[in-house]
Design a protein around this motif. Structure first.
Motif, PDB file in Angstrom:
ATOM      1  N   ALA A 168       0.897  -1.264  -0.074  1.00  0.00           N
ATOM      2  CA  ALA A 168       0.183  -0.243   0.024  1.00  0.00           C
ATOM      3  C   ALA A 168       0.907   1.007  -0.126  1.00  0.00           C
ATOM      4  CB  ALA A 168      -0.860  -0.002   1.255  1.00  0.00           C
ATOM      5  N   GLY A 169       0.378   2.216  -0.736  1.00  0.00           N
ATOM      6  CA  GLY A 169       1.361   3.630  -0.853  1.00  0.00           C
ATOM      7  C   GLY A 169       2.376   3.467  -1.612  1.00  0.00           C
ATOM      8  N   SER A 170       2.503   2.325  -2.721  1.00  0.00           N
ATOM      9  CA  SER A 170       3.563   2.319  -3.483  1.00  0.00           C
ATOM     10  C   SER A 170       3.474   3.340  -4.659  1.00  0.00           C
ATOM     11  CB  SER A 170       3.863   1.028  -3.945  1.00  0.00           C
ATOM     12  OG  SER A 170       4.185   0.016  -3.263  1.00  0.00           O
ATOM     13  N   GLU A 171       4.467   3.594  -5.364  1.00  0.00           N
ATOM     14  CA  GLU A 171       4.404   4.542  -6.565  1.00  0.00           C
ATOM     15  C   GLU A 171       5.245   3.825  -7.620  1.00  0.00           C
ATOM     16  OE1 GLU A 171       5.937   8.374  -4.838  1.00  0.00           O
ATOM     17  OE2 GLU A 171       4.242   9.214  -5.819  1.00  0.00           O
ATOM     18  N   THR A 172       4.582   2.620  -8.139  1.00  0.00           N
ATOM     19  CA  THR A 172       5.320   1.913  -9.124  1.00  0.00           C
ATOM     20  C   THR A 172       4.423   1.968 -10.426  1.00  0.00           C
ATOM     21  OG1 THR A 172       3.849  -0.040  -8.189  1.00  0.00           O
ATOM     22  CG2 THR A 172       6.044   0.259  -7.444  1.00  0.00           C
ATOM     23  N   HIS A 173       3.184   2.110 -10.695  1.00  0.00           N
ATOM     24  CA  HIS A 173       2.359   1.877 -11.789  1.00  0.00           C
ATOM     25  C   HIS A 173       1.665   3.205 -11.686  1.00  0.00           C
ATOM     26  CE1 HIS A 173       3.333  -2.290 -10.363  1.00  0.00           C
ATOM     27  NE2 HIS A 173       2.778  -2.537 -12.045  1.00  0.00           N
ATOM     28  N   PHE A 174       2.003   3.674 -12.729  1.00  0.00           N
ATOM     29  CA  PHE A 174       1.366   5.261 -13.316  1.00  0.00           C
ATOM     30  C   PHE A 174       0.555   5.259 -14.747  1.00  0.00           C
ATOM     31  CE2 PHE A 174       4.305   6.525  -9.847  1.00  0.00           C
ATOM     32  CZ  PHE A 174       3.440   7.568  -9.040  1.00  0.00           C
ATOM     33  N   ARG A 175      -0.361   6.185 -14.633  1.00  0.00           N
ATOM     34  CA  ARG A 175      -1.217   6.327 -15.799  1.00  0.00           C
ATOM     35  C   ARG A 175      -0.665   7.830 -16.242  1.00  0.00           C
ATOM     36  NH1 ARG A 175      -4.139   3.798 -19.404  1.00  0.00           N
ATOM     37  NH2 ARG A 175      -3.959   1.948 -17.855  1.00  0.00           N
ATOM     38  N   VAL A 176      -0.255   8.246 -17.299  1.00  0.00           N
ATOM     39  CA  VAL A 176      -0.254   9.532 -17.642  1.00  0.00           C
ATOM     40  C   VAL A 176      -1.403  10.069 -18.917  1.00  0.00           C
ATOM     41  CG1 VAL A 176       1.046  11.379 -18.951  1.00  0.00           C
ATOM     42  CG2 VAL A 176       1.976   9.943 -16.910  1.00  0.00           C
ATOM     43  N   ILE A 177      -2.219  10.873 -18.803  1.00  0.00           N
ATOM     44  CA  ILE A 177      -3.026  11.413 -19.852  1.00  0.00           C
ATOM     45  C   ILE A 177      -2.748  12.753 -20.154  1.00  0.00           C
ATOM     46  CG2 ILE A 177      -5.468  11.665 -20.454  1.00  0.00           C
ATOM     47  CD1 ILE A 177      -6.194   9.574 -18.297  1.00  0.00           C
ATOM     48  N   ALA A 178      -2.250  12.894 -21.385  1.00  0.00           N
ATOM     49  CA  ALA A 178      -1.584  14.094 -21.672  1.00  0.00           C
ATOM     50  C   ALA A 178      -2.165  14.669 -22.950  1.00  0.00           C
ATOM     51  CB  ALA A 178      -0.093  14.194 -21.779  1.00  0.00           C
ATOM     52  N   VAL A 179      -2.605  16.064 -22.874  1.00  0.00           N
ATOM     53  CA  VAL A 179      -3.327  16.458 -24.182  1.00  0.00           C
ATOM     54  C   VAL A 179      -2.399  17.649 -24.566  1.00  0.00           C
ATOM     55  CG1 VAL A 179      -5.391  17.480 -25.116  1.00  0.00           C
ATOM     56  CG2 VAL A 179      -5.510  15.698 -23.252  1.00  0.00           C
ATOM     57  N   SER A 180      -2.017  17.498 -25.687  1.00  0.00           N
ATOM     58  CA  SER A 180      -0.948  18.818 -25.832  1.00  0.00           C
ATOM     59  C   SER A 180      -1.078  18.997 -27.670  1.00  0.00           C
ATOM     60  CB  SER A 180       0.637  18.384 -25.638  1.00  0.00           C
ATOM     61  OG  SER A 180       1.620  19.437 -26.215  1.00  0.00           O
ATOM     62  N   PRO A 181      -0.977  20.169 -27.956  1.00  0.00           N
ATOM     63  CA  PRO A 181      -0.969  20.716 -29.636  1.00  0.00           C
ATOM     64  C   PRO A 181       0.491  20.227 -30.145  1.00  0.00           C
ATOM     65  CG  PRO A 181      -0.843  22.554 -28.080  1.00  0.00           C
ATOM     66  CD  PRO A 181      -1.027  21.347 -27.052  1.00  0.00           C
ATOM     67  N   GLU A 182       1.454  19.954 -28.940  1.00  0.00           N
ATOM     68  CA  GLU A 182       2.694  19.649 -29.555  1.00  0.00           C
ATOM     69  C   GLU A 182       2.645  18.072 -30.071  1.00  0.00           C
ATOM     70  OE1 GLU A 182       6.234  20.105 -27.208  1.00  0.00           O
ATOM     71  OE2 GLU A 182       5.000  21.444 -25.838  1.00  0.00           O
TER      72      GLU A 182
END
Lengths: 141, 108
Positions: free
Chosen positions: B33-47
């Motif tokens: 519990a409390g781990s920072e191992t699995h992330f999801r990034v949703i990024a919206v960029s004109p680049e």
């Protein structure tokens, strides 16, 4: 779009991802040519991605995936009835790191089609949803 | 929250973003519990206009190279243009069910 590929071409030395096709489930197999002593892991990656129309680096096997992201890509290929060869990188730590350099891609799974890196789980899932993957692989579905 | 913050900060600094979500999905995996191992990034960029999917992901991976080398085990990415974001109406992908691999991972 690159050209459609010819299917199937399966190297008997490799696990075949098609359901029920010669999976042992256990008995870890070193996918690919055994590296000769002092052999070059990058050359081996080059060889196996160029010599299989569809090649998947994953954690676990298509039958016993060890990671949800790897499982999803294997499932998509199986769903499409695509024959593919795979390599369980958990059995080869050197290759696990080398594929990240080879594809300039830090995560696993990694799918190659016709020797070209196509993407990881998110990209393959998106391409499956839009039909681009089916087009690339020359299959229906 | 250390990695969550640094991921957010680096993406905000490195990309012109119209929308960003950084989700810690570690709780769905075989980690304490409390781990920072699995992330999801949703990024919206004109680049991202004119960039292939692979190029968009590489851009994000490059910005987060330190985090990927130092503790982030899985990084799911949805990288879209503002037009794609408007058309889709929100995130399109979801996390696959965990297969427990970290338990058997020789490197942990």
């Amino acid at each position: 779009m690159s050209g459609k590929i010819q299917l199937p071409i399966v190297n008997p030395n490799y696990e075949d991802g098609a359901p029920g096709a010669g999976q042992s489930g256990d008995a870890p197999k070193a996918a690919g040519k055994p590296r000769a002593e002092g052999g070059d892991v990058m050359s081996e990656i080059e060889w196996e991605t160029k010599n299989h129309p569809v090649f998947l680096y994953m954690k676990g096997s298509p039958v016993m995936p060890q990671c949800g992201f790897s499982a999803r890509v294997a499932q998509i290929l199986q769903h499409l009835g695509v024959q593919f060869a795979s390599c369980n990188v958990l059995e080869d730590m050197e290759k696990r790191e080398a594929i990240k350099v080879h594809a300039q891609w830090p995560t696993i799974p990694q799918l190659y089609v016709n020797g070209e890196f196509v993407g990881g789980c998110d990209i393959i899932t998106e391409m499956f949803q839009t039909g681009e993957l089916q087009e690339l692989l020359g299959v229906e579905g | 929250m250390r990695l969550h913050e640094s991921i957010t900060r680096k993406l905000e600094a490195g990309l012109a973003l119209e929308h960003l979500e950084v989700l810690n999905e570690s709780h769905g995996h075989n980690v304490p519990a409390g781990s920072e191992t699995h992330f999801r990034v949703i990024a919206v960029s004109p680049e991202f206009e004119g960039m292939t999917r692979v190029a968009r992901h590489r851009r994000i991976n490059a910005l987060l190279a330190e985090e990927l080398a130092g503790g982030v085990h899985a990084l799911a990415i949805e990288a879209v243009t503002p037009a794609q974001w408007a058309e889709s109406g929100g995130p399109q992908l979801d996390a696959p069910p965990c297969r427990g691999g970290m338990k058997n991972d020789p490197r942990g």
